[in-house]
Structures are given as C-alpha cells and as structure tokens.
Design an enzyme around this catalytic site. Structure first.
Site, PDB file in Angstrom:
ATOM      1  N   LYS A  82       0.846  -1.197   0.000  1.00 27.17           N
ATOM      2  CA  LYS A  82       0.000   0.000   0.000  1.00 27.17           C
ATOM      3  C   LYS A  82       0.880   1.246   0.000  1.00 27.17           C
ATOM      4  O   LYS A  82       1.916   1.268   0.664  1.00 27.17           O
ATOM      5  CB  LYS A  82      -0.921  -0.028   1.226  1.00 27.17           C
ATOM      6  CG  LYS A  82      -1.986   1.062   1.225  1.00 27.17           C
ATOM      7  CD  LYS A  82      -2.974   0.873   2.364  1.00 27.17           C
ATOM      8  CE  LYS A  82      -4.025   1.966   2.400  1.00 27.17           C
ATOM      9  NZ  LYS A  82      -5.005   1.782   3.478  1.00 27.17           N
ATOM     10  N   SER A 157      -9.944   1.768   2.402  1.00 29.01           N
ATOM     11  CA  SER A 157      -9.065   2.557   1.572  1.00 29.01           C
ATOM     12  C   SER A 157      -7.969   1.733   0.877  1.00 29.01           C
ATOM     13  O   SER A 157      -7.335   2.227  -0.049  1.00 29.01           O
ATOM     14  CB  SER A 157      -8.384   3.629   2.425  1.00 29.01           C
ATOM     15  OG  SER A 157      -7.534   3.021   3.387  1.00 29.01           O
ATOM     16  N   SER A 181     -10.318  -0.534   6.561  1.00 28.33           N
ATOM     17  CA  SER A 181      -9.706  -0.403   5.235  1.00 28.33           C
ATOM     18  C   SER A 181      -8.997  -1.632   4.693  1.00 28.33           C
ATOM     19  O   SER A 181      -8.623  -1.658   3.519  1.00 28.33           O
ATOM     20  CB  SER A 181      -8.719   0.751   5.235  1.00 28.33           C
ATOM     21  OG  SER A 181      -9.420   1.940   5.050  1.00 28.33           O
TER      22      SER A 181
HETATM   23  N1  GLN Z   1     -13.525   4.166   5.768  1.00 33.54           N
HETATM   24  C1  GLN Z   1     -12.942   4.618   6.986  1.00 33.54           C
HETATM   25  C2  GLN Z   1     -12.537   6.071   6.855  1.00 33.54           C
HETATM   26  O1  GLN Z   1     -12.787   6.623   5.845  1.00 33.54           O
HETATM   27  C3  GLN Z   1     -11.798   3.756   7.376  1.00 33.54           C
HETATM   28  C4  GLN Z   1     -10.555   4.046   6.645  1.00 33.54           C
HETATM   29  C5  GLN Z   1      -9.402   3.192   7.071  1.00 33.54           C
HETATM   30  O2  GLN Z   1      -9.584   2.140   7.681  1.00 33.54           O
HETATM   31  N2  GLN Z   1      -8.220   3.650   6.757  1.00 33.54           N
HETATM   32  O3  GLN Z   1     -11.996   6.640   7.739  1.00 33.54           O
END
Ligand code: GLN
Length: 492
Positions: A82, A157, A181
């Site tokens: 990532k 994400s 995410s």
């Molecule tokens: N969807 C969540 C957010 O937008 C979690 C994102 C994540 O786990 N990095 O914060």
C-alpha cells in the site's frame, strides 16, 4: 500448471512450484508484471512499480533454491505494498498530491521484514488519499476498479491492495486498517483481509492517519496465506512505542483445530436490519455451517454499535488533524510556488495539496479538538469508546469469536456515493468497532450475491487471539470452497 494460472493461486501452490523447480521466482515475478501490463490500465491498482528491485529479490530466491538453501515460507511470493508504507528509495505518496514527489529515505519496519524474507515487492498500490475513504475514489492519482466488475468500487481505503490480489497482479498484499480499510476491500473483492490486534504489528514507516486506530495487515487469497504473512510482519519494534512487547506465536499453528465446543456469537445489531438479502442469507448459512461443525451459536447484543460511526469519525478526524499538520510544504513533498510569505506558503500548499475528503476531515477534527467543543465532542467520544470496549470485553466472556457481515451490502457502483460522504461513512458500520476496541478482525469471502459480487463475513476475536480467529476462519473457508480466482478471468 500454466504460469498464467499459477499467478492466480495461493502462495502455497506457488511455493510448491518454486521448490519443484517447475518455475523460477524470476519467471513468477515476470509473469505478474506481464499481467499488470495486460490488465492494470483497466483496473488501476498500481501507483508505481518497483520492477528492478522485485526481480533482484526473485533472483536471490532462485540462487537459494539452486543451492538447496532453506527458504522463508513466503520467499519469492509477489507482494503489493500500500502506498502509505515506506519503501526506501521509492515513491510513497499516500495517493495524495501533497506527497506526489516524495521518495522515502527509509524502510518501514514491515518493509524491512518483507525484504529479509525475500518477498519481491512488485510496486506501490493505490488507496484513498491518506487512507480516508471506503472506495478508493478519494485517491488523487486515479480510480481503482473492482476486478469482479469494472463498474464497481474495490472498497477502500486499501482498494489497490485488494484489486491487485484479486486480479492476479500480486499474490499477497499489505494494507492498513483504521476503521475497516483492509476488511472492506477484501470483502468487496472476494479476499481474506486481516486487521491484527492494535500493537501487534509495528507502524514505524506507515504514514499515520489516526494513531490510536491504525494497524497494518495482510490481504490474501487464503486464510493460510494471511497467517503466513502475519508471521512475517508481527512482533515488537523498539521504533514504535505502541507495538506490543510480546513474542508472537506461529499464527499457522492452530489453523486446522476442530471447532467442537467453540462458542461463536452473532452480533444481533449487525445481523438483522438493513442487510442486503443475499448478505443476510450468507450470514445465516455461515451460522449453520459452524453449527454443523459442533460450534455453539449464541446471540450477542452490542447496543452501542449505533454510536460507533459518530465516535469513530470524531476520534479519527481529531487524530488526523494533528497527524497531518506536518504536511506544510516545508519538510515533505509538494510546495505551492506562488506564495509571498511563509504563512501564505503553508496555506496555499495545503489548499492545493490536499483533496476534498482530507480537508473535510482536518476541519472536522480541528473543530472537535478546539477549546469550547472539546468536552462536548472529543471527550464524549473517548468516553463512549471506553464503553464500546467494555461491551466487547463482556461479550468475550461468553464467546470466543463474534461474527457479522463485513458490510451490509456488496461493492457499490463507482460514483454512487462520492457526493454523499455520510452514506460512504455508513459502509463502515460493522468494521470500525474493532479499531475502537483494538481487536483483531478479519474478512473471509463466503459467496456471491445475485449480481455475482463477493459477499464477506467478518470474524472478530479478543485482543491477541489471532490464532483462534484464523482457526475459525480456516474451517469456514474449507467448508465454503470460495473460488477466488474467478476475477482474473473476468478482466482478461
Ligand atoms: N472508511 C474509513 C474512513 O474513511 C476507514 C478508513 C481506514 O480504515 N483507513 O476513515
């Protein structure tokens, strides 16, 4: 087996082929790059490739095989990283314009571990900017598409990590999970995604989003691969004071234990209202499968879940507003060119460098932390967070593992939620509590919905109980026999 097929298989099958000298690690790595060449224009998983480095690693693996030397379990297995995890001398952008030209001067601890295990790092994969999002549409780089259906999001994400593995553009990947995410994209792309216990894996070299919630973890095709990759990355790190001072177990050791007498709780609030019918059916099927394996099924009520989105979006944005203060045009990446004063430079750099969602979070978080509002928002959120944790502590006195869907629905259409941040935030309803409570949690694929999109089941265990979690996941995976290699066919 044809190498084009081999790259869509688990690490176990690829290792067998390597050790039997049916293919070399260099050939395997090259086949993955060929696949990227073939499909990534459509999928958009990768931000940058690190081909020279990956091939060099593969070459070392081949030499070791030739010399009959011992090989780490994932040596030679192609991995996607990532783009918020540092890899020395390569771009680490967090898919943000503000870091578009940032070349990392050092390796994250997890990256060092990948290197010492001779795992070829294929490249850096797309994500929502600074890991803020649930669909990978918030990337400043590009949109990543779901390999199962190119009109759908891959989740976020860590959408690039999941799409790469689903499409055969890597065998395994690392993502980060602050509120789901890793698990959400794994669920949308038919993969296994594991968020370890808070502190299990070092975050040194991970670009911080919300430091009390962030964890790095594996996205893989199988539960065994997940355990193997966790074996590589877990452990104490003196460079990360939040990493637990505990020797991790071998996470593969209990995979095959039978489930007789194990207690599995289904979370009432997540298994009833508001689920897509196919998702609800899949959860019921998983429950009956567990029952038939001799597990005891118990209903668990976690009534505070209804506040968890509100709590998360205060805690996460507050921490993000503080963590992102460092991106000011002085130390890293992008700097606005047309500024007249230092202050002007800060303002213009941040205005031009951050995308809309990141700005929204910084503003929300700054507001929640400001004097006069702190008690009403941040302090209240922290108090509720404690109560959520207490609820889980009580639940784990009664059961070993909790199950629920990972998301109330399957992958949604690209563009259908970007204009409505609140509906995007709601996709996290089932996943964020594990981060608030620090628990290990994972997604495993359990079937397809009527449109052929993967459905994910979430499993959660008490802190440090990953071996139990992986065991319960492994047994269901065995029963379900999910065909994770379908999407690579879909995009060719
Ligand atoms: N969807 C969540 C957010 O937008 C979690 C994102 C994540 O786990 N990095 O914060």
């Amino acid at each position: 087996m044809d190498i084009r097929e081999l790259i869509t298989k688990s690490s176990k099958e690829q290792r067998k082929a390597l050790l039997n000298k049916e293919v070399s690690a260099v050939e395997l790595t090259e086949a993955v790059y060929n696949k990227i060449e073939e499909v990534d224009e459509k999928i958009g998983a990768y931000n940058s490739l690190t081909k020279e480095f990956a091939l060099e690693t593969a070459k070392t693996v081949d030499e070791k095989i030739k010399n009959g030397e011992e090989l780490a379990p994932l040596a030679g297995i192609p991995l996607a990283l990532k783009d918020n995890i540092n890899l020395k001398s390569s771009y680490t952008t967090a898919s943000s314009k503000i870091l578009a030209n940032f070349v990392s001067p050092y390796d994250a601890t997890v990256t060092e571990k990948l290197k010492s295990n001779l795992i070829p790092i294929i490249g850096k994969v797309n994500m929502d900017e600074f890991a803020m999002g649930s669909s990978t549409e918030n990337s400043a780089t590009k949109i990543t598409r779901n390999p199962w259906n190119l009109n759908k999001v891959p989740g976020g994400s860590s959408g690039g990590s999941a799409a790469a593995v689903a499409a055969g553009e890597a065998t395994v990947a690392l993502g980060s999970d602050t509120g789901g995410s890793i698990r959400l994209p794994a669920s949308y792309c038919g993969l296994v995604g594991l968020k370890p216990t808070y502190g299990r894996v070092s975050r040194y070299g991970l670009i911080a989003f919300a430091s009390s919630l962030d964890q790095i973890g594996p996205i893989t095709r199988t539960v065994e691969d997940s355990a193997l990759l966790l074996n590589v990355i877990a452990g104490h790190d003196e460079k990360d004071s939040t990493s637990l001072n505990q020797t991790p177990p071998d996470f593969t050791k209990d995979l095959k234990n039978d489930l007789k007498g194990i207690k599995i709780g289904y979370i009432k609030e997540l298994c009833s209202d508001g689920l897509a019918p196919d998702v609800a059916d899949a959860v019921q099927k998983a429950i009956s499968t567990y029952k038939s394996m001799g597990a005891e099924i118990i209903e668990i009520s976690l009534p505070l879940i209804k506040y968890s989105i509100a709590v998360y979006y205060i805690v996460a944005t507050a921490e993000a507003s503080s963590n992102l203060a460092r991106f000011d045009g002085v130390k890293y990446g992008y700097r606005a060119k047309d500024a007249e004063t230092l202050y002007d430079m800060y303002v213009k750099t941040r205005a031009q460098g951050f995308g809309d969602e990141v700005k929204r979070r910084i503003m929300l978080g700054t507001y929640a932390l400001s004097s006069g509002y702190y008690d009403a928002y941040y302090k209240k959120a922290q108090q509720l967070r404690r109560l959520v944790k207490n609820d889980f502590d009580n639940a784990f006195k009664k059961v070993d593992v909790l199950i629920s869907p990972t998301c109330p629905h399957t992958a949604f259409d690209i563009g259908s939620k970007v204009e409505d941040p609140l509906s995007m935030y709601l996709t996290d309803i089932a996943t964020i509590t594990a981060n608030l409570a620090g628990l290990p949690a994972m997604n495993i694929p359990v079937g397809l919905d009527k449109d052929g999109m993967p459905i994910g089941l979430q499993l959660q265990a008490d802190c440090l109980n990953e071996t139990k979690l992986l065991n319960v996941a492994f047994k269901l995976e065995e029963a379900v026999q999910f065909n994770y290699s379908i999407p690579s066919m879909a995009v060719v």
